[in-house]
Design a protein around this motif. Structure first.
Motif, PDB file in Angstrom:
ATOM      1  N   ARG A 447     -29.194   8.831  25.033  1.00 47.44           N
ATOM      2  CA  ARG A 447     -29.570   7.476  25.413  1.00 47.44           C
ATOM      3  C   ARG A 447     -30.406   6.855  24.297  1.00 47.44           C
ATOM      4  N   GLY A 448     -30.323   5.532  24.158  1.00 46.43           N
ATOM      5  CA  GLY A 448     -31.116   4.799  23.192  1.00 46.43           C
ATOM      6  C   GLY A 448     -32.492   4.491  23.745  1.00 46.43           C
ATOM      7  N   SER A 449     -33.276   3.732  22.960  1.00 46.27           N
ATOM      8  CA  SER A 449     -34.641   3.384  23.371  1.00 46.27           C
ATOM      9  C   SER A 449     -34.647   2.481  24.603  1.00 46.27           C
ATOM     10  N   ASN A 450     -33.564   1.711  24.801  1.00 45.99           N
ATOM     11  CA  ASN A 450     -33.492   0.810  25.951  1.00 45.99           C
ATOM     12  C   ASN A 450     -32.937   1.483  27.204  1.00 45.99           C
ATOM     13  N   GLY A 451     -32.614   2.776  27.103  1.00 49.70           N
ATOM     14  CA  GLY A 451     -32.116   3.511  28.264  1.00 49.70           C
ATOM     15  C   GLY A 451     -30.627   3.509  28.393  1.00 49.70           C
ATOM     16  N   ASN A 452     -29.898   2.734  27.590  1.00 47.65           N
ATOM     17  CA  ASN A 452     -28.444   2.689  27.672  1.00 47.65           C
ATOM     18  C   ASN A 452     -27.822   3.889  26.966  1.00 47.65           C
ATOM     19  N   ILE A 453     -26.671   4.311  27.471  1.00 45.72           N
ATOM     20  CA  ILE A 453     -25.966   5.441  26.865  1.00 45.72           C
ATOM     21  C   ILE A 453     -25.433   5.030  25.500  1.00 45.72           C
ATOM     22  N   VAL A 454     -25.692   5.912  24.503  1.00 41.35           N
ATOM     23  CA  VAL A 454     -25.270   5.625  23.134  1.00 41.35           C
ATOM     24  C   VAL A 454     -23.973   6.372  22.864  1.00 41.35           C
ATOM     25  N   LYS A 455     -23.008   5.643  22.383  1.00 40.03           N
ATOM     26  CA  LYS A 455     -21.737   6.286  22.044  1.00 40.03           C
ATOM     27  C   LYS A 455     -21.893   7.137  20.793  1.00 40.03           C
ATOM     28  N   LYS A 456     -21.117   8.192  20.743  1.00 39.86           N
ATOM     29  CA  LYS A 456     -21.162   9.093  19.599  1.00 39.86           C
ATOM     30  C   LYS A 456     -20.650   8.412  18.350  1.00 39.86           C
ATOM     31  N   GLU A 457     -21.436   8.609  17.234  1.00 33.23           N
ATOM     32  CA  GLU A 457     -21.029   8.035  15.961  1.00 33.23           C
ATOM     33  C   GLU A 457     -19.967   8.906  15.326  1.00 33.23           C
ATOM     34  N   GLU A 458     -19.041   8.278  14.661  1.00 29.13           N
ATOM     35  CA  GLU A 458     -17.969   9.017  14.001  1.00 29.13           C
ATOM     36  C   GLU A 458     -18.046   8.810  12.498  1.00 29.13           C
ATOM     37  N   CYS A 459     -17.628   9.852  11.766  1.00 29.33           N
ATOM     38  CA  CYS A 459     -17.673   9.805  10.299  1.00 29.33           C
ATOM     39  C   CYS A 459     -16.571   8.873   9.801  1.00 29.33           C
ATOM     40  N   PRO A 460     -16.891   7.972   8.878  1.00 23.48           N
ATOM     41  CA  PRO A 460     -15.867   7.093   8.303  1.00 23.48           C
ATOM     42  C   PRO A 460     -14.776   7.918   7.632  1.00 23.48           C
ATOM     43  N   PRO A 461     -13.545   7.412   7.639  1.00 25.30           N
ATOM     44  CA  PRO A 461     -12.421   8.198   7.066  1.00 25.30           C
ATOM     45  C   PRO A 461     -12.537   8.416   5.562  1.00 25.30           C
ATOM     46  N   ASP A 462     -13.298   7.527   4.852  1.00 28.56           N
ATOM     47  CA  ASP A 462     -13.392   7.665   3.394  1.00 28.56           C
ATOM     48  C   ASP A 462     -14.569   8.519   2.964  1.00 28.56           C
ATOM     49  N   MET A 463     -15.298   9.164   3.904  1.00 31.00           N
ATOM     50  CA  MET A 463     -16.446  10.001   3.569  1.00 31.00           C
ATOM     51  C   MET A 463     -16.322  11.368   4.233  1.00 31.00           C
ATOM     52  N   GLU A 464     -17.152  12.279   3.789  1.00 33.40           N
ATOM     53  CA  GLU A 464     -17.185  13.633   4.348  1.00 33.40           C
ATOM     54  C   GLU A 464     -18.512  13.832   5.060  1.00 33.40           C
ATOM     55  N   ALA A 465     -18.468  14.369   6.272  1.00 37.59           N
ATOM     56  CA  ALA A 465     -19.694  14.549   7.058  1.00 37.59           C
ATOM     57  C   ALA A 465     -20.534  15.676   6.481  1.00 37.59           C
ATOM     58  N   CYS A 466     -21.827  15.445   6.383  1.00 40.71           N
ATOM     59  CA  CYS A 466     -22.760  16.492   5.916  1.00 40.71           C
ATOM     60  C   CYS A 466     -22.882  17.558   6.994  1.00 40.71           C
ATOM     61  N   ARG A 467     -22.819  18.790   6.610  1.00 42.07           N
ATOM     62  CA  ARG A 467     -22.853  19.889   7.571  1.00 42.07           C
ATOM     63  C   ARG A 467     -24.203  20.006   8.277  1.00 42.07           C
ATOM     64  N   TYR A 468     -25.277  19.442   7.704  1.00 38.44           N
ATOM     65  CA  TYR A 468     -26.595  19.537   8.312  1.00 38.44           C
ATOM     66  C   TYR A 468     -26.902  18.364   9.245  1.00 38.44           C
ATOM     67  N   GLY A 469     -26.070  17.321   9.221  1.00 36.52           N
ATOM     68  CA  GLY A 469     -26.234  16.192  10.134  1.00 36.52           C
ATOM     69  C   GLY A 469     -27.569  15.506   9.992  1.00 36.52           C
ATOM     70  N   GLU A 470     -28.215  15.203  11.154  1.00 37.70           N
ATOM     71  CA  GLU A 470     -29.495  14.500  11.140  1.00 37.70           C
ATOM     72  C   GLU A 470     -30.603  15.337  10.517  1.00 37.70           C
ATOM     73  N   LYS A 471     -30.437  16.656  10.508  1.00 37.27           N
ATOM     74  CA  LYS A 471     -31.478  17.557   9.987  1.00 37.27           C
ATOM     75  C   LYS A 471     -31.366  17.787   8.489  1.00 37.27           C
ATOM     76  N   CYS A 472     -30.513  17.031   7.821  1.00 37.05           N
ATOM     77  CA  CYS A 472     -30.324  17.204   6.370  1.00 37.05           C
ATOM     78  C   CYS A 472     -31.642  16.918   5.649  1.00 37.05           C
ATOM     79  N   TYR A 473     -31.999  17.828   4.771  1.00 33.88           N
ATOM     80  CA  TYR A 473     -33.267  17.698   4.037  1.00 33.88           C
ATOM     81  C   TYR A 473     -33.103  17.029   2.682  1.00 33.88           C
ATOM     82  N   ARG A 474     -31.847  16.809   2.259  1.00 29.48           N
ATOM     83  CA  ARG A 474     -31.634  16.209   0.947  1.00 29.48           C
ATOM     84  C   ARG A 474     -31.865  14.697   1.030  1.00 29.48           C
ATOM     85  N   LYS A 475     -32.639  14.178   0.107  1.00 30.30           N
ATOM     86  CA  LYS A 475     -32.975  12.762   0.113  1.00 30.30           C
ATOM     87  C   LYS A 475     -32.450  12.013  -1.123  1.00 30.30           C
TER      88      LYS A 475
END
Length: 489
Positions: A447-475
């Motif tokens: 859920r978001g800050s307003n309490g509404n259900i947040v849809k799952k984000e999907e990786c754009p077709p022209d990019m590759e998803a980082c294996r660490y996701g939100e916890k990625c430490y690389r900046k």
């Protein structure tokens, strides 16, 4: 250019008090002394036209022969008594002692053999010399040379007998076996350690000394009663109180002799013990022990007697001492002996075995980490599938309000959850930072800050998803542009 002149040797009875050039102890008036006669080139430098005058350096006979025993094969030593000036003027007893020392010196040098001259390698090969093939070279290769030293610096602090006393004293005051081992480890790891490890270990581990000194406790007391010119009953009185022969003799020695600490090395003590083993007559043993008693302080004499009795009071057995060298050293000592332990120490044998053991242990760990990584990836895939299933179910429901109510019930926000209720009986205040418990097997939609259900984000077709996701430490910017990361909600 001044040519080197071989030294001459002389002997007489001291006409005045002087210092021995080796041990720095006094040569009392009237005692036997031996001299080394050399040209005094310092005086000759003032007037080069005249030959340099003679200069004499005086020694105790034991100190002089100790130097000659350690001399290089090319160094001039005493080969026969006729070379000693003034030898005929000595009494018969002193002549016999010097002759015995000369015979021992000659025997030792004959065993060692003559010094071989250094060969200068030829720059060009002979015409008939055949070039060695690589395979032939391998056959003729000599085995790897041992790094174990054959000679040690007796002037080094790590070869000092007094240093040995200090280490024994520290180990005696420590009760823990591991700390006793740490004393040895600390010394060996000191920068510049150049001590004779074989002597250190053989002195500390008295059961490794196979010599027979032919001296019982009763004889020891009798000998030192003569040496210290005291009543044997007084020493026995000390023994009855302390039940310690070495400590009692040292106590009697302290009352009679006031010496500073000696400068004996471990090597010299070892030679002293080696000679003591060869003596059989009581008079010879008394004379030999007296030589040390006149030079040692009482605490040094105490430890010397303990070495002779093979009862060092450090409270550390062979296993404790050897663990200070390496954790596997006790096993090597039991199977192959002390000499093998010393070889392994100098040739890094313990380090090689340690590396082999760690490499074997690291292999299963690496396999385990791969399995864990694979399982993590499979878990992530399963969670994504479940999440997509729950979203599709949510989108298919016609009554969104009912769905919200159901979600609130599943999340476990009722007052039945013990972790969210404080222990205060007067008020039912909910802890702010306490985690909410969720029933096992249930899943909630993000859920978001307003309490509404947040849809799952999907990786754009022209990019590759980082294996660490939100916890990625690389900046760094390059990584962020190359890989897709879900935005933090």
């Amino acid at each position: 250019m001044a040519t080197s002149v071989p030294p001459r040797f002389c002997t007489d009875y001291a006409k005045r008090v002087a210092k021995c050039q080796k041990c720095k102890m006094q040569l009392e008036k009237g005692v036997l002394r031996m001299g080394k006669i050399m040209p005094n080139f310092f005086v000759a430098a003032k007037d080069p036209s005249k030959p340099p005058p003679d200069m004499k350096q005086y020694f105790h006979k034991e100190c002089l022969f100790e130097m000659l025993f350690k001399a290089r094969p090319t160094t001039k030593v005493i080969d026969e008594t006729e070379e000693i000036e003034g030898f005929e003027d000595l009494n018969a007893e002193d002549q016999d002692e010097i002759k015995k020392l000369v015979d021992e010196l000659t025997e030792k040098r004959s065993k060692d053999g003559p010094a071989e001259p250094k060969k200068t390698p030829s720059k060009k090969k002979a015409k008939d010399e055949v070039e060695e093939t690589p395979s032939r070279k391998r056959k003729n290769e000599e085995p790897a040379k041992s790094k174990r030293p054959t000679e040690f610096n007796e002037e080094s602090d790590y070869n000092s007998f007094y240093k040995f006393l200090k280490v024994c004293s520290v180990m005696k005051d420590i009760s823990s076996s591991s700390e006793k081992s740490a004393v040895i480890t600390s010394m060996l790891q000191k920068k510049g350690f150049d001590g004779d490890l074989m002597l250190w270990l053989s002195f500390l581990i008295r059961e490794s000394d196979k010599r027979d000194y032919n001296v019982t406790d009763e004889k020891m007391v009798s000998y030192f009663a003569k040496i210290l010119d005291t009543d044997e009953a007084k020493i026995q009185k000390y023994i009855s109180k302390s039940n310690d022969v070495a400590l009692s003799i040292a106590h009697a020695h302290e009352k009679k002799v006031t010496n500073e600490k000696s400068n004996w090395s471990l090597q010299k003590v070892d030679r002293f013990l080696e000679k003591l083993e060869t003596l059989k007559e009581d008079d010879e043993i008394v004379k030999h022990l007296k030589f040390a008693a006149k030079r040692f302080r009482h605490d040094e004499l105490e430890v010397l007697i303990r070495l002779i009795r093979k009862e060092l009071d450090t409270g550390a057995d062979a296993k404790v001492v050897l663990k200070g060298v390496h954790s596997t050293a006790p096993n090597v000592f039991e199977t192959d002996g002390l000499d093998k332990v010393v070889d392994k120490y100098y040739n890094n044998g313990f380090e090689d075995s340690k590396k082999a053991a760690t490499s074997k242990k690291s292999e299963p760990k690496a396999k385990k980490s791969r399995r864990e990584a694979d399982s993590d990836e499979s878990d992530a895939e399963e969670s994504e599938v479940e999440m997509s299933d729950s979203e599709s179910e949510g989108e298919g429901d016609s009554d969104s309000e009912d769905t919200g109510e159901e979600e609130e019930d599943i999340s476990g926000s009722d007052s039945d959850d013990v972790s969210e209720i404080s222990s205060d009986e007067e008020g039912d205040e909910v802890k702010e930072n306490s985690p909410k418990k969720v029933a096992r097997g249930t899943r909630t939609r993000p859920r978001g800050s307003n309490g509404n259900i947040v849809k799952k984000e999907e990786c754009p077709p022209d990019m590759e998803a980082c294996r660490y996701g939100e916890k990625c430490y690389r900046k760094n910017k390059q990584h962020l542009e190359q890989f897709w990361h879900p935005s933090a909600q």
